[in-house]
Design a protein around this motif. Structure first.
Motif, short mmCIF file in Angstrom:
data_model
loop_
_atom_site.label_atom_id
_atom_site.label_comp_id
_atom_site.label_asym_id
_atom_site.label_seq_id
_atom_site.Cartn_x
_atom_site.Cartn_y
_atom_site.Cartn_z
N ILE A 54 23.31 17.79 35.75
CA ILE A 54 23.76 19.19 35.67
C ILE A 54 25.13 19.29 35.04
N ASN A 55 26.05 18.38 35.39
CA ASN A 55 27.38 18.39 34.77
C ASN A 55 27.30 18.17 33.26
N GLU A 56 26.45 17.25 32.84
CA GLU A 56 26.26 17.01 31.41
C GLU A 56 25.67 18.24 30.72
N ALA A 57 24.68 18.84 31.34
CA ALA A 57 24.04 20.04 30.78
C ALA A 57 25.04 21.19 30.68
N ARG A 58 25.90 21.34 31.69
CA ARG A 58 26.92 22.41 31.66
C ARG A 58 27.86 22.22 30.48
N GLN A 59 28.27 20.98 30.23
CA GLN A 59 29.17 20.71 29.11
C GLN A 59 28.50 20.99 27.77
N ILE A 60 27.23 20.67 27.66
CA ILE A 60 26.49 20.96 26.42
C ILE A 60 26.40 22.47 26.21
N ALA A 61 26.04 23.21 27.25
CA ALA A 61 25.93 24.67 27.15
C ALA A 61 27.28 25.28 26.79
N LEU A 62 28.35 24.78 27.40
CA LEU A 62 29.69 25.28 27.12
C LEU A 62 30.06 25.02 25.65
N SER A 63 29.78 23.83 25.17
CA SER A 63 30.07 23.49 23.76
C SER A 63 29.30 24.39 22.80
N ARG A 64 28.07 24.67 23.13
CA ARG A 64 27.25 25.53 22.26
C ARG A 64 27.76 26.97 22.28
N MET A 65 28.24 27.43 23.43
CA MET A 65 28.82 28.78 23.50
C MET A 65 30.08 28.84 22.63
N ILE A 66 30.91 27.82 22.70
CA ILE A 66 32.13 27.78 21.89
C ILE A 66 31.78 27.76 20.40
N GLU A 67 30.78 26.99 20.02
CA GLU A 67 30.31 26.97 18.62
C GLU A 67 29.87 28.36 18.18
N ASP A 68 29.17 29.06 19.05
CA ASP A 68 28.71 30.42 18.76
C ASP A 68 29.92 31.33 18.50
N ALA A 69 30.95 31.21 19.33
CA ALA A 69 32.16 32.03 19.16
C ALA A 69 32.91 31.66 17.89
N GLU A 70 32.96 30.38 17.56
CA GLU A 70 33.65 29.94 16.34
C GLU A 70 32.97 30.49 15.09
N LYS A 71 31.64 30.59 15.11
CA LYS A 71 30.90 31.16 13.98
C LYS A 71 31.28 32.62 13.74
N LEU A 72 31.69 33.30 14.82
CA LEU A 72 32.10 34.70 14.72
C LEU A 72 33.60 34.85 14.48
N ASP A 73 34.28 33.72 14.29
CA ASP A 73 35.73 33.68 14.04
C ASP A 73 36.52 34.25 15.22
N ALA A 74 36.05 33.99 16.43
CA ALA A 74 36.75 34.45 17.64
C ALA A 74 37.94 33.55 17.92
N ASP A 75 38.91 34.10 18.61
CA ASP A 75 40.07 33.32 19.05
C ASP A 75 39.87 32.78 20.46
N ALA A 76 39.08 33.48 21.26
CA ALA A 76 38.92 33.11 22.66
C ALA A 76 37.62 33.72 23.22
N ILE A 77 37.28 33.26 24.43
CA ILE A 77 36.12 33.80 25.13
C ILE A 77 36.58 34.16 26.55
N VAL A 78 36.32 35.38 26.96
CA VAL A 78 36.67 35.84 28.30
C VAL A 78 35.40 36.08 29.12
N ASN A 79 35.59 36.21 30.43
CA ASN A 79 34.48 36.47 31.35
C ASN A 79 33.35 35.44 31.25
N VAL A 80 33.72 34.17 31.10
CA VAL A 80 32.72 33.10 30.98
C VAL A 80 31.98 32.95 32.32
N LYS A 81 30.68 32.85 32.21
CA LYS A 81 29.83 32.66 33.39
C LYS A 81 28.77 31.61 33.06
N PHE A 82 28.23 31.04 34.12
CA PHE A 82 27.14 30.08 33.99
C PHE A 82 25.96 30.56 34.81
#
Length: 105
Positions: A54-82
């Motif tokens: 589960i810890n490994e899966a959480r890190q993968i999901a988090l990395s993919r969310m960050i990649e998604d934000a980077e594609k949109l040229d975001a500076d940050a992500i707020v209200n992160v939930k799992f």
């Protein structure tokens, strides 16, 4: 990329909201882990193999969310939930999601 579970960053100003970003992974159990989990459930206690999975899966999901934000040229992500759910017997999905924002410079 900065991210937080809160709606803002202390000392930072959100200039604009870009939108929802997410990342997910579907992880399956290993047969060996299943056998050990079955034995562990008899005596009780933490099932470390699942905790690691589960810890490994959480890190993968988090990395993919960050990649998604980077594609949109975001500076940050707020209200992160799992979120987690069972997709089928023996598999679980971990979903990370939040709001991509631009910060004032």
């Amino acid at each position: 990329m900065k991210y937080t579970t809160t709606p803002d960053f202390p000392g930072e100003t959100i200039a604009s909201v870009i939108g929802v970003v997410s990342g997910n992974v579907v992880q399956s159990k290993h047969v060996g882990r299943d056998i050990m989990a079955g034995l562990k459930s008899i005596v009780g206690g933490e099932i470390r193999g699942y905790t690691e999975m589960i810890n490994e899966a959480r890190q993968i999901a988090l990395s993919r969310m960050i990649e998604d934000a980077e594609k949109l040229d975001a500076d940050a992500i707020v209200n992160v939930k799992f979120s987690t759910s069972m997709v089928q017997v023996g598999t679980s999905e971990i979903l990370a999601y939040g709001t991509a924002v631009k910060l004032s410079r």
